[in-house]
Design a protein around this motif. Sequence first.
Motif, PDB file in Angstrom:
ATOM      1  N   LEU A  85     -76.735 -55.170 121.318  1.00  0.00           N
ATOM      2  CA  LEU A  85     -75.349 -55.453 121.697  1.00  0.00           C
ATOM      3  C   LEU A  85     -74.676 -54.181 122.208  1.00  0.00           C
ATOM      4  N   PRO A  86     -73.746 -54.322 123.139  1.00  0.00           N
ATOM      5  CA  PRO A  86     -72.961 -53.152 123.550  1.00  0.00           C
ATOM      6  C   PRO A  86     -72.195 -52.595 122.359  1.00  0.00           C
ATOM      7  N   ARG A  87     -71.919 -51.308 122.382  1.00  0.00           N
ATOM      8  CA  ARG A  87     -71.286 -50.631 121.250  1.00  0.00           C
ATOM      9  C   ARG A  87     -69.791 -50.419 121.474  1.00  0.00           C
ATOM     10  N   MET A  88     -69.106 -50.313 120.345  1.00  0.00           N
ATOM     11  CA  MET A  88     -67.669 -50.025 120.349  1.00  0.00           C
ATOM     12  C   MET A  88     -67.408 -49.068 119.194  1.00  0.00           C
ATOM     13  N   LEU A  89     -66.715 -47.981 119.463  1.00  0.00           N
ATOM     14  CA  LEU A  89     -66.463 -46.992 118.423  1.00  0.00           C
ATOM     15  C   LEU A  89     -65.500 -47.509 117.362  1.00  0.00           C
ATOM     16  N   SER A  90     -65.766 -47.137 116.123  1.00  0.00           N
ATOM     17  CA  SER A  90     -64.891 -47.554 115.025  1.00  0.00           C
ATOM     18  C   SER A  90     -63.503 -46.935 115.161  1.00  0.00           C
ATOM     19  N   SER A  91     -63.387 -45.882 115.942  1.00  0.00           N
ATOM     20  CA  SER A  91     -62.096 -45.219 116.143  1.00  0.00           C
ATOM     21  C   SER A  91     -61.287 -45.839 117.283  1.00  0.00           C
ATOM     22  N   LYS A 112     -65.676 -59.976 118.413  1.00  0.00           N
ATOM     23  CA  LYS A 112     -65.602 -60.902 119.540  1.00  0.00           C
ATOM     24  C   LYS A 112     -64.327 -60.572 120.308  1.00  0.00           C
ATOM     25  N   ILE A 113     -64.476 -60.389 121.611  1.00  0.00           N
ATOM     26  CA  ILE A 113     -63.345 -60.063 122.477  1.00  0.00           C
ATOM     27  C   ILE A 113     -63.168 -61.209 123.457  1.00  0.00           C
ATOM     28  N   LYS A 114     -61.982 -61.809 123.453  1.00  0.00           N
ATOM     29  CA  LYS A 114     -61.654 -62.904 124.367  1.00  0.00           C
ATOM     30  C   LYS A 114     -60.783 -62.359 125.480  1.00  0.00           C
ATOM     31  N   ARG A 115     -61.309 -62.431 126.700  1.00  0.00           N
ATOM     32  CA  ARG A 115     -60.561 -61.961 127.864  1.00  0.00           C
ATOM     33  C   ARG A 115     -60.222 -63.122 128.770  1.00  0.00           C
ATOM     34  N   LYS A 116     -59.115 -62.996 129.437  1.00  0.00           N
ATOM     35  CA  LYS A 116     -58.743 -64.003 130.428  1.00  0.00           C
ATOM     36  C   LYS A 116     -59.553 -63.744 131.694  1.00  0.00           C
ATOM     37  N   SER A 117     -60.050 -64.809 132.290  1.00  0.00           N
ATOM     38  CA  SER A 117     -60.779 -64.698 133.541  1.00  0.00           C
ATOM     39  C   SER A 117     -59.881 -65.171 134.674  1.00  0.00           C
ATOM     40  N   PHE A 118     -59.732 -64.338 135.668  1.00  0.00           N
ATOM     41  CA  PHE A 118     -58.901 -64.706 136.811  1.00  0.00           C
ATOM     42  C   PHE A 118     -59.663 -65.612 137.773  1.00  0.00           C
ATOM     43  N   VAL A 119     -60.976 -65.695 137.614  1.00  0.00           N
ATOM     44  CA  VAL A 119     -61.801 -66.524 138.490  1.00  0.00           C
ATOM     45  C   VAL A 119     -61.863 -67.953 137.972  1.00  0.00           C
ATOM     46  N   THR A 120     -62.251 -68.104 136.700  1.00  0.00           N
ATOM     47  CA  THR A 120     -62.433 -69.449 136.145  1.00  0.00           C
ATOM     48  C   THR A 120     -61.208 -69.977 135.419  1.00  0.00           C
ATOM     49  N   LYS A 121     -60.252 -69.115 135.143  1.00  0.00           N
ATOM     50  CA  LYS A 121     -59.034 -69.467 134.404  1.00  0.00           C
ATOM     51  C   LYS A 121     -59.311 -69.852 132.942  1.00  0.00           C
ATOM     52  N   GLU A 122     -60.548 -69.742 132.525  1.00  0.00           N
ATOM     53  CA  GLU A 122     -60.936 -70.012 131.138  1.00  0.00           C
ATOM     54  C   GLU A 122     -61.191 -68.677 130.439  1.00  0.00           C
ATOM     55  N   PRO A 123     -60.895 -68.581 129.149  1.00  0.00           N
ATOM     56  CA  PRO A 123     -61.201 -67.340 128.431  1.00  0.00           C
ATOM     57  C   PRO A 123     -62.713 -67.098 128.383  1.00  0.00           C
ATOM     58  N   VAL A 124     -63.090 -65.835 128.479  1.00  0.00           N
ATOM     59  CA  VAL A 124     -64.489 -65.441 128.424  1.00  0.00           C
ATOM     60  C   VAL A 124     -64.684 -64.592 127.176  1.00  0.00           C
ATOM     61  N   GLU A 125     -65.765 -64.846 126.438  1.00  0.00           N
ATOM     62  CA  GLU A 125     -66.023 -64.116 125.204  1.00  0.00           C
ATOM     63  C   GLU A 125     -67.078 -63.036 125.428  1.00  0.00           C
ATOM     64  N   PHE A 126     -66.810 -61.859 124.865  1.00  0.00           N
ATOM     65  CA  PHE A 126     -67.733 -60.735 124.883  1.00  0.00           C
ATOM     66  C   PHE A 126     -67.927 -60.289 123.442  1.00  0.00           C
ATOM     67  N   TYR A 127     -69.066 -59.688 123.155  1.00  0.00           N
ATOM     68  CA  TYR A 127     -69.358 -59.231 121.800  1.00  0.00           C
ATOM     69  C   TYR A 127     -69.738 -57.753 121.822  1.00  0.00           C
ATOM     70  N   ARG A 128     -69.256 -57.025 120.825  1.00  0.00           N
ATOM     71  CA  ARG A 128     -69.559 -55.613 120.680  1.00  0.00           C
ATOM     72  C   ARG A 128     -69.875 -55.322 119.212  1.00  0.00           C
ATOM     73  N   VAL A 129     -70.776 -54.389 118.988  1.00  0.00           N
ATOM     74  CA  VAL A 129     -71.063 -53.956 117.620  1.00  0.00           C
ATOM     75  C   VAL A 129     -70.333 -52.639 117.386  1.00  0.00           C
ATOM     76  N   VAL A 130     -69.759 -52.493 116.202  1.00  0.00           N
ATOM     77  CA  VAL A 130     -68.992 -51.300 115.847  1.00  0.00           C
ATOM     78  C   VAL A 130     -69.957 -50.213 115.381  1.00  0.00           C
ATOM     79  N   VAL A 131     -69.780 -49.018 115.934  1.00  0.00           N
ATOM     80  CA  VAL A 131     -70.560 -47.852 115.506  1.00  0.00           C
ATOM     81  C   VAL A 131     -69.596 -46.735 115.154  1.00  0.00           C
ATOM     82  N   ASN A 132     -70.019 -45.859 114.251  1.00  0.00           N
ATOM     83  CA  ASN A 132     -69.185 -44.714 113.871  1.00  0.00           C
ATOM     84  C   ASN A 132     -69.187 -43.706 115.003  1.00  0.00           C
ATOM     85  N   GLY A 133     -68.061 -43.103 115.206  1.00  0.00           N
ATOM     86  CA  GLY A 133     -68.036 -42.123 116.289  1.00  0.00           C
ATOM     87  C   GLY A 133     -66.886 -41.244 116.285  1.00  0.00           C
TER      88      GLY A 133
END
Length: 80
Positions: free
Chosen positions: A37-43, A59-80
């Motif tokens: 999974l893509p990483r995201m810093l705990s800070s 889980k990150i829900k972003r608005k899509s300007f193309v489909t007008k439906e929310p798109v979900e992305f996932y990131r794992v938290v790492v210390n940094g």
Amino acid sequence: MEDFDITKHILVPEHTKLTDEEKLKLLETLNLSLKQLPRMLSSDAAIKHLQANNGDVIKIKRKSFVTKEPVEFYRVVVNG
């Protein structure tokens, strides 16, 4: 002066910490490991309010300007 709540900002998408059960189901469904999974810093300011720890999945829900439906992305938290 009050602290600024970054989660209320219009440019910050919705962030949700998955439970352990949700995390296992996601990894099984996508046939992935945490290391893939893509990483995201705990800070990161956007997840500090979630009190996420190393290894938590966000889980990150972003608005899509193309489909007008929310798109979900996932990131794992790492210390940094």
